[in-house]
Design an enzyme around this catalytic site. Structure first.
Site, short mmCIF file in Angstrom:
data_model
loop_
_atom_site.label_atom_id
_atom_site.label_comp_id
_atom_site.label_asym_id
_atom_site.label_seq_id
_atom_site.Cartn_x
_atom_site.Cartn_y
_atom_site.Cartn_z
N CYS B 56 0.84 -1.19 0.00
CA CYS B 56 0.00 0.00 0.00
C CYS B 56 0.87 1.24 0.00
O CYS B 56 0.37 2.34 0.12
CB CYS B 56 -0.94 -0.01 1.20
N CYS B 59 4.75 1.62 3.98
CA CYS B 59 6.11 1.51 4.52
C CYS B 59 7.02 2.59 3.94
O CYS B 59 7.85 3.16 4.63
CB CYS B 59 6.68 0.11 4.26
N CYS B 151 3.67 -7.23 5.47
CA CYS B 151 3.30 -7.98 4.26
C CYS B 151 4.50 -8.69 3.66
O CYS B 151 4.44 -9.87 3.33
CB CYS B 151 2.70 -7.04 3.22
N CYS B 183 2.99 -3.02 10.79
CA CYS B 183 2.19 -2.62 9.64
C CYS B 183 1.77 -1.17 9.80
O CYS B 183 0.82 -0.90 10.50
CB CYS B 183 0.95 -3.53 9.56
N HIS B 221 3.49 -5.62 26.07
CA HIS B 221 2.93 -5.78 27.41
C HIS B 221 3.97 -5.55 28.50
O HIS B 221 3.68 -4.95 29.54
CB HIS B 221 2.37 -7.21 27.48
N CYS B 224 4.43 -1.79 28.85
CA CYS B 224 3.23 -0.96 28.72
C CYS B 224 2.97 -0.15 29.98
O CYS B 224 3.05 -0.67 31.09
CB CYS B 224 2.04 -1.85 28.42
N CYS B 248 -6.13 -0.73 31.32
CA CYS B 248 -5.67 -1.71 30.35
C CYS B 248 -6.70 -1.93 29.24
O CYS B 248 -7.91 -1.93 29.47
CB CYS B 248 -5.41 -3.04 31.06
N CYS B 254 -6.63 -5.61 22.95
CA CYS B 254 -5.17 -5.47 22.92
C CYS B 254 -4.48 -6.84 22.92
O CYS B 254 -4.79 -7.70 23.73
CB CYS B 254 -4.68 -4.64 24.09
N CYS B 263 7.55 -0.89 20.40
CA CYS B 263 6.73 0.32 20.24
C CYS B 263 6.46 1.04 21.56
O CYS B 263 6.37 2.26 21.60
CB CYS B 263 5.39 -0.02 19.59
N CYS B 275 -0.02 3.08 19.33
CA CYS B 275 -1.29 2.37 19.33
C CYS B 275 -1.93 2.23 20.71
O CYS B 275 -3.13 2.44 20.88
CB CYS B 275 -1.10 0.98 18.72
N CYS B 282 -2.84 -2.72 21.08
CA CYS B 282 -1.90 -3.29 20.11
C CYS B 282 -2.61 -4.37 19.33
O CYS B 282 -3.28 -5.23 19.90
CB CYS B 282 -0.69 -3.88 20.85
N CYS B 285 0.69 -6.45 15.17
CA CYS B 285 1.13 -6.41 13.77
C CYS B 285 2.60 -6.80 13.58
O CYS B 285 3.08 -6.90 12.47
CB CYS B 285 0.85 -5.05 13.15
#
Ligand code: SF4
Ligand code: SF4
Lengths: 520, 324
Positions: B56, B59, B151, B183, B221, B224, B248, B254, B263, B275, B282, B285
């Site tokens: 798409c 990236c 992908c 992603c 996690h 987080c 949470c 999640c 992340c 996210c 989350c 991805c």
């Protein structure tokens, strides 16, 4: 004798597109536009939890991701019966506004400007500006080291290309500045969208990002920087080019096409949906002196598969859409279907929106002699970017007020669970034009999902009535004096800001066939 | 030192390669010097061939979001991008000629974005050629191969569809592939992996599914900031309730406990948000099972979510210990 040339791949667009033109006496006589990739997204959605749809359809396009999420959540809002609180709408609008700003800047500077500039003219710059000389040094350095990728190779500049060293070097500097601006515009969007590309916070019924004052303040500060760039760099650049060296292209109306325009409308400015930044409407056979805008009726949309790699079928409304690939079909030449409004091809996108809105700036350009086409498209894109910057300020202020009200809401929690059955349509405007998503729900799962996206409208192949698609029609008559250097062809196609990944449809994984169901 | 790396400061560099120095048994400074040397000693910029299949362009757009070093420095100063459909000036046969020449010469970094359809080649044809064959051919002379985004790494969302979409590893055998799922790809992961390769001539140490350990070593996690609420079973049920806004997101789907990626520490978009912080959760991805194995995404009504809860109840996801 007519000669056929194919430009494949058309680069600097999102997705995979090839175009074939027939050239006779230095002009395009006929044209075929062809989408060359398919992923089958709508098929993979069947049987899924409907709330997956906005996330998955965002991946239709990594350039204009959020608008798909937006059209998708609106289709779900409709199907679930969710009423988005005004706070949720404001958050959605701000995230979306940021996306438009980034997307338009990226398109003009990084995806299309190279078509109009003789980059190598920077070597002739002999002004004193420090910043510009740094740019000159950089480009000359690249040339010396014999490594000018990705600025070259390219199609050779032609008589319409801008060669004035001062103008070119300024544009190249802005190309570099704009790289940071588009990234920053997206970071701005992430404040309410979660992250980008591919926002995570847009859900049926509203938005998941609970705002606080700091977030709004941060958004505003970042918006200030964008506003300055749009007002002082982007718009002046587009106007300087459009009314200066590119005016001959504007006067000639290069890339005009059918002169039919369609906007679904987007960005509500009030709670009742009375006022919109982009109003909805339809224009057929534009007469620039007397623009007649008719109201938009979603029932008038059909899609033809006559020349698509799909099993033959009559044109259908998207709710009834069904696609079975037929990769061996004779006469087919595209994965893109052919949407029509009352049977007619339409142009969608910034120019369509600004004409439907009767925007005075765009009409002013036309009055000065610019015919609707390539140059008007770039101008309309810049002008509407400013409209959105202004609207974002307004939404920030409103959000701050709204947040202090007791019972402030961002989500319709009562309608988060999927209904047993239902259907819904979500209309919106993507940076590239009118975007619609349609969903049918059965047993709380997706029974059918269809999207008719802007590039399907613009890039479509012919239909039963043999009307060419808008790209194809726009190419007719375009000057191509040298068939080895069809630069006008890519200018025209890129002026639409194509994004082809999203234009291409599906099949059913198991049966290779999709259940058809009547609209109840 | 800064001069050698041009726009890339030592701090930026460590941001990309955090953890890598330790894995290599070097101090951070040593690693930085190594990269600087490598970049300074090569008189030419490393060539890059970037192929897009069933993608798409997200990236690419993500990479263009890099601000430190700026994407412009990467595109013009650091790398020699020979073929990239979304950013190159050339079209049609001019583009194809640039591609062929680079592939013949060899020694480039090959980035693949998007999945590869193997059910029928015709689902992705570029310049009249099946994308599958282009990838096979380009892989042969590549010095390094990076599967950019979910992908290209494992098939991602298209893998759930009808075109038989797979990741690069299913088509290119017997060559190491650096997998950078999520992603879209996180621009830091991509820039860092390329820098690492330039410095050392090898891929960074990879985990069992081919992801650099320096980026995919811990779960969302584990890092987080909502974690104590998970441990105490305080799950957000209403996005409108300011009291719940930091709770949470398990109930909202999640998949952080099953997702290895940094992340939560690195965040996205120059640290702006990510996210889980935006209240969505989350979606997993970064995992090979994404997307089918994580669906439905925005609710705990999935096998995986039930499984996470069962593991929690069985004490397999123990509460984080309070730091002393
Ligand atoms: S389940 Fe998700 S939101 Fe909850 S603590 Fe784990 S990663 Fe954070
Ligand atoms: S937090 Fe989870 S869903 Fe978000 S990018 Fe990281 S791995 Fe993907």
């Amino acid at each position: 004798m007519a000669k056929r040339i194919t430009v494949d791949p058309i680069t600097r667009i999102e997705g995979h597109l090839g175009v074939t033109v027939e050239v006779e006496n230095g002009k395009v006589k006929d044209a075929w536009s062809s989408g060359t990739m398919a992923r089958g997204f709508e098929a993979l959605l069947q049987g899924r939890d409907p709330r997956d749809a906005p996330y998955v359809t965002s991946r239709f396009c990594g350039v204009c991701y959020s608008v798909h999420q937006m059209a998708s959540v609106r289709a779900l809002d409709d199907a679930f019966g969710a009423k988005v609180p005004w706070g949720g709408t404001l958050l959605r609008n701000l995230a979306m506004g940021a996306e438009f700003i980034y997307d338009h800047i990226l398109h003009f500077y990084h995806l299309t400007a190279l078509d109009y500039l003789d980059i190598m003219a920077v070597a002739a710059y002999n002004g004193k500006d420090k910043g510009l000389n740094a740019v000159k040094e950089k480009v000359v350095g690249l040339v010396k080291s014999k490594d000018t990728f990705p600025l070259t190779p390219r199609y050779e500049p032609d008589e319409f290309s801008v060669r004035d060293p001062d103008m070119v070097i300024t544009a190249v500097k802005h190309y570099i500045d704009a790289l940071a601006m588009q990234a920053k515009a997206r970071n701005m969007g992430a404040i309410f969208g979660g992250r980008q590309p591919h926002y995570q916070s847009l859900v049926v019924g509203g938005c998941t990002q609970y705002p606080d004052v700091n977030m709004v303040a941060k958004f505003r500060t970042m918006l200030d920087e964008q506003a300055k760039f749009v007002n002082e760099i982007y718009i002046p650049d587009v106007l300087a080019f459009g009314t200066g060296p590119l005016f001959p292209l504007a006067k000639m109306g290069l890339g005009g096409g059918h002169y039919n325009y369609l906007s679904y409308g987007a960005f509500e400015l009030d709670k009742n949906g009375k006022q919109w930044v982009f109003p909805a409407g339809v224009i057929t056979g534009l007469n620039p002196g007397k623009i007649k805008v008719k109201s938009f009726d979603p029932d008038k949309i059909t899609e033809s598969v006559k020349y698509g790699w799909y099993k033959d079928d009559k044109p259908r409304h998207p709710y009834e859409g069904e696609q079975v690939f037929d990769l061996d079909k004779k006469d087919a030449y595209s994965f893109v279907k052919a949407p029509r409004y009352k049977g007619r091809p339409m142009e969608v996108g910034p120019l369509a929106r600004m004409l439907v809105a009767k925007n005075p700036d765009v009409l002013g350009l036309i009055k000065k002699g610019a015919k609707p086409g390539v140059v008007a498209r770039h101008a309309a894109r810049a002008i509407e970017t400013k409209l959105l910057v202004d609207a974002c300020y307004r939404w920030c202020d409103e959000l701050l007020t709204e947040m202090t009200k007791p019972g402030f809401k961002i989500h319709d929690t009562a309608h988060y669970e999927p209904p047993e059955k239902g259907e819904g349509a979500g209309f919106y405007e993507a940076p590239r034009g009118a975007l619609g998503h349609w969903i049918k729900i059965k047993d709380k799962k997706i029974a059918n999902y269809q999207a008719v996206v802007p590039s399907t409208w613009n890039a479509s192949p012919r239909c039963e009535k043999k009307y060419r698609g808008q790209y194809e029609e726009s190419l007719i008559g375009a000057p191509v004096p040298d068939v080895d250097n069809p630069i006008n062809v890519v200018r025209i196609i890129r002026s639409f800001d194509p994004c082809l990944a999203c234009a291409v449809h599906l099949i059913d994984p198991q049966s290779n066939e999709i259940k058809r169901f009547a609209v109840e | 030192m800064n001069e050698l790396l041009g726009d890339i400061s030592r701090r930026d560099f460590m941001k990309y390669c955090a953890g890598a120095a330790a894995v290599l048994g070097l101090s951070e400074l040593e690693l930085f010097e190594k990269v600087s040397e490598a970049l300074a000693s090569s008189s030419t910029k490393p060539p890059v061939v970037w192929l897009e299949g069933q993608d798409c362009a997200g990236c690419t757009v993500s990479l263009a979001g890099a601000l430190n070093p700026p994407a412009s420095a990467l595109i013009l100063d650091k790398l020699s991008i020979r073929y990239h459909e979304t950013i190159m000036a050339a079209s049609g046969y001019v583009a194809e000629a640039a591609y062929e020449e680079t592939v013949r010469a060899g020694g480039y970094v090959l980035c693949v974005e998007g999945s590869i359809p193997i059910a029928d080649d015709r689902f992705c044809m570029i310049a009249g050629r099946p994308f599958r064959r282009t990838v096979e051919e380009a892989a042969k002379n590549a010095a390094a191969i990076i599967a950019v985004g979910a992908c290209a790494a494992y098939g991602g969302i298209p893998a759930a569809g009808p075109t038989g979409a797979v990741g690069v590893g299913k088509v290119v055998k017997n060559k190491p592939i650096i997998h950078l799922p999520t992603c879209p790809v996180h621009c830091d992961h991509l820039v860092g992996s390329i820098l690492y390769f330039l410095a050392t001539g090898t891929a960074p140490p990879l985990d069992k599914v081919g992801r650099p350990k320096m980026y995919f070593g811990e779960t969302i996690h584990d890092n987080c900031r909502r974690r104590s609420y998970f441990d105490n079973e305080m799950f957000l049920t209403d996005w409108n309730d300011p009291e719940q806004k930091n709770w949470c997101l398990y109930e909202k789907g999640c998949k952080g406990p099953d997702t290895y990626a940094d992340c939560a520490v690195r965040r996205w978009n120059d640290g702006q948000n990510y996210c889980v912080d935006c209240g969505a959760g989350c979606m997993g991805c970064a995992e090979p099972e994404f997307y089918s194995g994580m669906s439905p995404l925005y609710t705990a009504d999935s096998k995986r979510s039930r499984d996470i809860m069962a593991r929690k109840k069985a004490g397999l996801i123990p509460p984080l210990k309070e730091e002393a």
